[in-house]
Design an enzyme around this catalytic site. Structure first.
Site, mmCIF file in Angstrom:
data_model
loop_
_atom_site.group_PDB
_atom_site.id
_atom_site.type_symbol
_atom_site.label_atom_id
_atom_site.label_comp_id
_atom_site.label_asym_id
_atom_site.label_seq_id
_atom_site.Cartn_x
_atom_site.Cartn_y
_atom_site.Cartn_z
ATOM 1 N N ASN A 81 -6.346 -3.232 -2.257
ATOM 2 C CA ASN A 81 -6.242 -1.787 -2.467
ATOM 3 C C ASN A 81 -4.806 -1.428 -2.845
ATOM 4 O O ASN A 81 -4.270 -0.404 -2.433
ATOM 5 C CB ASN A 81 -6.657 -1.034 -1.183
ATOM 6 N N ASP A 96 -15.876 16.651 7.927
ATOM 7 C CA ASP A 96 -14.566 17.318 7.955
ATOM 8 C C ASP A 96 -14.396 18.112 9.242
ATOM 9 O O ASP A 96 -15.318 18.830 9.655
ATOM 10 C CB ASP A 96 -14.444 18.287 6.777
ATOM 11 N N SER A 103 -4.308 6.955 13.583
ATOM 12 C CA SER A 103 -4.627 8.150 12.807
ATOM 13 C C SER A 103 -5.052 9.285 13.718
ATOM 14 O O SER A 103 -5.640 9.067 14.774
ATOM 15 C CB SER A 103 -5.774 7.818 11.835
ATOM 16 N N ASN A 132 -1.724 13.936 7.915
ATOM 17 C CA ASN A 132 -2.130 13.667 6.524
ATOM 18 C C ASN A 132 -0.944 13.270 5.641
ATOM 19 O O ASN A 132 -0.209 14.149 5.186
ATOM 20 C CB ASN A 132 -2.845 14.895 5.958
ATOM 21 N N GLY A 136 0.831 -1.213 0.000
ATOM 22 C CA GLY A 136 0.000 0.000 0.000
ATOM 23 C C GLY A 136 0.860 1.254 0.000
ATOM 24 O O GLY A 136 2.093 1.188 -0.079
ATOM 25 N N TYR A 150 -14.643 3.980 10.222
ATOM 26 C CA TYR A 150 -13.186 3.865 9.992
ATOM 27 C C TYR A 150 -12.443 4.436 11.202
ATOM 28 O O TYR A 150 -11.601 3.767 11.801
ATOM 29 C CB TYR A 150 -12.756 4.612 8.715
ATOM 30 N N LEU A 155 -7.200 15.060 -0.887
ATOM 31 C CA LEU A 155 -6.909 16.321 -1.581
ATOM 32 C C LEU A 155 -5.767 16.218 -2.570
ATOM 33 O O LEU A 155 -5.911 16.581 -3.750
ATOM 34 C CB LEU A 155 -6.587 17.409 -0.538
ATOM 35 N N LYS A 198 -9.946 2.683 14.451
ATOM 36 C CA LYS A 198 -8.615 3.110 14.916
ATOM 37 C C LYS A 198 -8.640 3.316 16.427
ATOM 38 O O LYS A 198 -7.722 2.923 17.142
ATOM 39 C CB LYS A 198 -8.170 4.392 14.205
#
Ligand code: WQD
Length: 338
Positions: free
Chosen positions: A35, A298, A124, A179, A10, A149, A200, A153
């Protein structure tokens, strides 16, 4: 010394395998290719000159995990990346996310405990939700997850913490990524989003490459200096190096506790418009974009307090936003032959 990297083909996994090999570790990868693509194995080998051992199977297959560790009982460390990680998809398919992200972690930990190996968990900054204070420290309270998700974590960290409590010989570190962006400077490995990019930076580079008409900036009236969201964008190679340093900390017994967490970011917040400006500067291209409605879920801003990682872990991000955007664009040009 042999290290297992799950999800090692990945985006972050492959960059970490390169850094591990370059530090002299023997690497074995398990990846189900759900993935990622097998070409990444060649990309890694073209950088390091060594092809990692590779096994393709689904970590939800408990028996296969046990058989794997019977064969590779000389593994000294595991870096566990393998997980589903699309925030939006997790809202539509919660059971897939809870099964894939948690069952696999539990099967992995059972074997790691038996082997008394070191364990690095891919966590994360999502666990913080919208933190009240910036920059975010590791003891900032975790907030109710915004998505299944993010919840996997948070629960994943709890599972590891509880397991470390009863197995004093299990040494584990959770790395809370901010990020991750960019690609390897050789442009031989990088981010390979499947379908329309949710994140992004790949959307920016695909727009510049002509695959997307224009970038939609999700919201420009947030309470931030330029009205767009702020994040801590960290070069994926810096992030990969943090994993090697964290693993060596455990292998060399330098950890203070048998379970530790570290924020892995640059400590600098950048707005969406600043990321666009950085891209235009390094690429010399004007990026077509428009303002669009805010995206559900967000947070307004999230950037790391990196004092603990800098002082205790002994790791610091070295690359700038421009470096990362330049590497992302070079990677996009490489895969599109432009
Ligand atoms: C960054 C900013 C968007 C796309 C996600 C996961 C997180 C972690 C990193 C796994 C936001 C804006 C984005 C676009 C935009 N992944 N944006 N237009 O959401 O901060 O974090 O990836 O661990 O868990 O949540 O990253 O790149 O999606 O968004 O304006 O087309 O860019 O609104 O402000 P995010 P992102």
């Amino acid at each position: 010394m042999k290290v297992l990297v799950t999800g090692g083909l990945g985006f972050i996994g492959s960059h970490t395998v390169v850094e591990l090999q370059q530090k002299g570790f023997e690497v074995v990868i398990i990846d189900d290719l759900s993935n990622s693509s097998i070409e990444v194995l060649g990309g890694i080998a073209s950088i390091t000159g060594k092809t990692p051992l590779f096994e393709q199977f689904d970590l939800r297959d408990k028996q296969k995990v046990e058989t794997f560790f019977e064969t590779h009982n000389d593994i000294v460390g595991v870096i566990h990346f393998a997980a589903s990680k699309a925030v939006g998809e997790s809202v539509e398919k919660p059971l897939l996310y809870y099964e894939n992200n948690l069952n696999t972690l539990i099967y992995m930990l059972k074997s790691v405990v038996q082997l008394e190996a070191s364990f690095i968990f891919s966590s994360s900054c999502t666990v913080y939700g919208q933190a009240d204070q910036m920059p975010i420290t590791e003891n900032a309270p975790t907030k109710p997850a915004e998505s299944p998700y993010g919840n996997t974590k948070q629960i994943g960290e709890e599972i590891i913490k509880d397991t470390c409590k009863v197995h004093s010989k299990l040494n584990a570190i959770s790395l809370r990524y901010f990020n991750p962006i960019g690609a390897h400077p050789t442009a031989k490995i990088g981010e390979l989003p499947i379908g329309v990019p949710q994140n992004l930076v790949p959307f920016i580079t695909q727009t510049a490459a002509g695959l997307r008409k224009e970038l939609s900036v999700f919201g420009n009236d947030y309470p931030t200096p330029d009205g767009t969201c702020i994040r801590d964008y960290i070069h994926v190679v810096d992030l990969a190096k943090a994993h090697v340093i964290a693993l060596e900390r455990l292998i060399n017994g330098k950890n203070q506790y048998n379970y530790e967490t570290f924020n892995v970011g640059t400590g600098k917040g950048s707005s969406v418009l600043e990321v666009i400006k950085s891209f235009e500067k390094v690429s010399g291209k004007e990026l077509p974009y428009k303002f669009a409605p805010k995206r559900e879920g967000d947070v307004i801003q999230a950037y790391a307090d990196t004092a603990k990682a800098n002082n205790d872990l002994g790791w610091k991000a070295e690359s700038t936003l421009d470096d990362a955007m330049d590497s992302a664009w070079k990677w996009e040009q490489h895969i599109r032959n432009i």
